[in-house]
Design a protein around this motif. Structure first.
Motif, mmCIF file in Angstrom:
data_model
loop_
_atom_site.group_PDB
_atom_site.id
_atom_site.type_symbol
_atom_site.label_atom_id
_atom_site.label_comp_id
_atom_site.label_asym_id
_atom_site.label_seq_id
_atom_site.Cartn_x
_atom_site.Cartn_y
_atom_site.Cartn_z
ATOM 1 N N LYS A 260 0.883 -32.726 -51.896
ATOM 2 C CA LYS A 260 -0.086 -31.421 -51.750
ATOM 3 C C LYS A 260 0.795 -30.306 -52.367
ATOM 4 N N GLU A 261 1.780 -30.470 -53.109
ATOM 5 C CA GLU A 261 2.753 -29.464 -53.540
ATOM 6 C C GLU A 261 2.527 -29.003 -55.239
ATOM 7 N N LEU A 262 2.909 -27.691 -55.354
ATOM 8 C CA LEU A 262 2.766 -27.343 -56.722
ATOM 9 C C LEU A 262 4.236 -26.648 -57.157
ATOM 10 N N PHE A 263 4.868 -26.841 -58.090
ATOM 11 C CA PHE A 263 6.031 -26.486 -58.608
ATOM 12 C C PHE A 263 5.913 -25.467 -59.705
ATOM 13 N N SER A 264 6.307 -24.053 -59.657
ATOM 14 C CA SER A 264 6.306 -23.342 -60.889
ATOM 15 C C SER A 264 7.839 -23.292 -61.253
ATOM 16 N N ILE A 265 8.059 -23.492 -62.443
ATOM 17 C CA ILE A 265 9.476 -23.572 -63.093
ATOM 18 C C ILE A 265 9.579 -22.790 -64.285
ATOM 19 N N ALA A 266 10.903 -22.127 -64.294
ATOM 20 C CA ALA A 266 11.086 -21.345 -65.465
ATOM 21 C C ALA A 266 11.700 -22.266 -66.392
ATOM 22 N N ILE A 267 11.227 -22.758 -67.429
ATOM 23 C CA ILE A 267 12.197 -23.701 -68.079
ATOM 24 C C ILE A 267 13.054 -23.132 -69.162
ATOM 25 N N ASP A 268 13.014 -21.620 -69.263
ATOM 26 C CA ASP A 268 13.876 -21.075 -70.051
ATOM 27 C C ASP A 268 15.222 -20.517 -69.455
ATOM 28 N N ALA A 269 15.195 -21.064 -68.182
ATOM 29 C CA ALA A 269 16.411 -20.609 -67.340
ATOM 30 C C ALA A 269 17.343 -21.644 -67.658
ATOM 31 N N PRO A 270 18.625 -21.419 -67.315
ATOM 32 C CA PRO A 270 20.034 -22.099 -68.077
ATOM 33 C C PRO A 270 19.962 -23.521 -67.048
ATOM 34 N N PHE A 271 18.928 -24.141 -67.324
ATOM 35 C CA PHE A 271 19.183 -25.700 -66.671
ATOM 36 C C PHE A 271 20.342 -26.256 -67.556
ATOM 37 N N LYS A 272 21.152 -27.288 -67.103
ATOM 38 C CA LYS A 272 21.946 -28.083 -67.873
ATOM 39 C C LYS A 272 21.853 -29.471 -67.503
ATOM 40 N N PHE A 273 21.956 -30.032 -68.259
ATOM 41 C CA PHE A 273 22.067 -31.689 -68.103
ATOM 42 C C PHE A 273 23.505 -32.198 -68.705
ATOM 43 N N TYR A 274 24.557 -32.713 -67.781
ATOM 44 C CA TYR A 274 25.611 -33.209 -68.509
ATOM 45 C C TYR A 274 25.904 -34.346 -68.401
ATOM 46 N N PRO A 311 25.725 -39.265 -65.823
ATOM 47 C CA PRO A 311 24.939 -38.055 -65.803
ATOM 48 C C PRO A 311 24.875 -37.215 -64.519
ATOM 49 N N PHE A 312 24.571 -35.908 -65.064
ATOM 50 C CA PHE A 312 24.344 -34.860 -63.872
ATOM 51 C C PHE A 312 23.610 -33.822 -64.402
ATOM 52 N N PRO A 313 22.412 -33.505 -63.751
ATOM 53 C CA PRO A 313 21.617 -32.311 -64.081
ATOM 54 C C PRO A 313 22.113 -31.233 -62.909
ATOM 55 N N VAL A 314 22.012 -30.108 -63.570
ATOM 56 C CA VAL A 314 22.433 -29.155 -62.838
ATOM 57 C C VAL A 314 21.126 -28.000 -62.973
ATOM 58 N N PRO A 315 20.441 -27.880 -62.017
ATOM 59 C CA PRO A 315 19.208 -27.105 -61.813
ATOM 60 C C PRO A 315 19.631 -25.598 -61.611
ATOM 61 N N VAL A 316 18.465 -24.676 -61.758
ATOM 62 C CA VAL A 316 18.789 -23.311 -61.522
ATOM 63 C C VAL A 316 17.713 -23.182 -60.405
ATOM 64 N N PRO A 317 18.265 -22.830 -58.986
ATOM 65 C CA PRO A 317 17.359 -22.941 -58.032
ATOM 66 C C PRO A 317 16.123 -21.715 -57.975
ATOM 67 N N LYS A 318 17.062 -20.734 -58.430
ATOM 68 C CA LYS A 318 16.075 -19.663 -58.336
ATOM 69 C C LYS A 318 14.988 -19.513 -59.575
ATOM 70 N N ALA A 319 15.259 -20.728 -60.121
ATOM 71 C CA ALA A 319 14.024 -20.650 -61.381
ATOM 72 C C ALA A 319 12.915 -21.616 -61.009
ATOM 73 N N ILE A 320 12.869 -22.147 -59.632
ATOM 74 C CA ILE A 320 11.999 -23.070 -59.163
ATOM 75 C C ILE A 320 11.420 -22.556 -57.899
ATOM 76 N N CYS A 321 10.032 -22.539 -57.862
ATOM 77 C CA CYS A 321 9.419 -22.052 -56.639
ATOM 78 C C CYS A 321 8.264 -23.204 -56.361
ATOM 79 N N LYS A 322 8.467 -23.530 -55.005
ATOM 80 C CA LYS A 322 7.810 -24.596 -54.404
ATOM 81 C C LYS A 322 6.609 -24.150 -53.472
ATOM 82 N N SER A 323 5.229 -24.423 -53.852
ATOM 83 C CA SER A 323 4.121 -24.015 -52.984
ATOM 84 C C SER A 323 3.211 -25.147 -52.502
#
Length: 327
Positions: A260-274, A311-323
């Motif tokens: 039932k969800e839609l995620f809006s994500i700013a992909i130009d935010a500084p997400f990093k995958f280490y 592997p370790f993903p580092v998201p940017v929480p304020k670049a992710i909106c859950k609806s």
């Protein structure tokens, strides 16, 4: 032909095999953590002071006055200790003996098959971690002595924005859906996280929206269509998200994005995958996406090929909106 497994699975040999193999594509890792955002990190731990930091535009300063402080992180802990992915494949002494009949080309093909096997398992795990990171946290199964525990990391709360009238309401219009999409984008942009925003939608919400677009697009003045790329409403593209992972703690399959969800994500935010430093002497304690070590076993006789990655993903929480968009 004699077989030297240390040479067959040296870092240079593994790198050569990876170059020959076709690329692996997975939705979340490729969209949110593409190659340009993947980093080989030389340490076994990560500092978290940068994880939840979102940088907005800053004021200029009058010449000769002190610099403006950058926004500080709210994380309470100092370091995160990423946990490794170690997968094992047993090669019997019989198989190794039979390999003496192979020429170098045959040995290289055998190596490539083993590398692809380990790469596939590790990439699937990377994708699971990336998908889970969209929630702002990791709560992933972790193998321990005697069973499984939970590998838990919190990055901070993601944004939420729900439409006043849900999309499966009979009174909902395309104009109303468009207004909601603009609102989701505004929520992310107001947080200062980024401006290049994509929309990922759960299965039931996607099919509901597709049916709405097909039935309503001919009745209004808003351009909308359903095609192979997703659902396009006045330039806003909503993509179907079908990714899942297997939860070894509950023996269930879990979806990255709920039906039932839609995620809006700013992909130009500084997400990093280490890729952090691997805990293996043969790997030189260095970071790399994949290393395969060998361990001789006597009963039954053979060699364990152990694929290592951290592997370790580092998201940017304020670049992710859950609806939540449907009932």
């Amino acid at each position: 032909m004699d077989i030297d497994l240390r040479s067959v699975f040296s870092p240079a040999s593994i790198a050569s095999a990876l170059e020959l193999l076709p690329p692996v594509r997975t939705q979340i890792m490729d969209l949110i953590y593409p190659e340009a955002k993947r980093v080989q990190h030389p340490l076994p731990v990560l500092g978290v002071n940068e994880i939840s930091r979102v940088i907005k535009n800053m004021p200029v300063v009058r010449r000769g006055t002190p610099a403006v402080p950058m926004p500080s992180s709210t994380q309470a802990i100092s370091y995160i200790e990423p946990q490794p992915v170690d997968v094992e494949d047993f090669v019997t002494a019989t198989e190794l003996n039979n390999m003496k009949l192979l020429n170098q080309g045959g040995i290289d093909q055998w190596r490539n098959n083993k590398v692809e096997l380990h790469r596939s398992a590790i990439r699937a795990t990377c994708e699971a971690l990336c998908g889970m990171s969209l929630s702002g946290a990791l709560a992933y199964p972790m193998k321990v002595q005697g069973g499984y525990d939970t590998y838990s990391v919190s990055f901070g709360s993601i944004l939420t924005s729900n439409p006043t009238t849900l999309w499966d309401d009979g009174a909902k219009t395309l104009a109303g859906i468009l207004a909601d999409l603009i609102g989701f984008v505004t929520t992310v942009q107001d947080a200062g996280a980024g401006s290049q925003i994509i929309h990922l939608c759960g299965i039931t919400a996607f099919t509901t929206l597709a049916n709405e677009v097909i039935s309503l697009s001919a009745k209004g003045n808003i351009a909308a269509e359903v095609n192979e790329k997703g659902i396009n409403i006045a330039g806003f593209v909503i993509r179907l998200a079908t990714g899942t992972y297997y939860d070894y703690l509950t023996s269930t399959t879990v979806k990255f994005i709920g039906d039932k969800e839609l995620f809006s994500i700013a992909i130009d935010a500084p997400f990093k995958f280490y890729y952090c430093a691997i805990d293996d002497i043969e790997a030189g304690l260095l970071p790399m996406p994949l290393f395969i070590s060998q361990e001789v076993k006597k009963n039954p006789s053979g060699v364990e090929l152990i694929g290592h990655s951290k592997p370790f993903p580092v998201p940017v929480p304020k670049a992710i909106c859950k609806s939540t968009v449907i009932a």
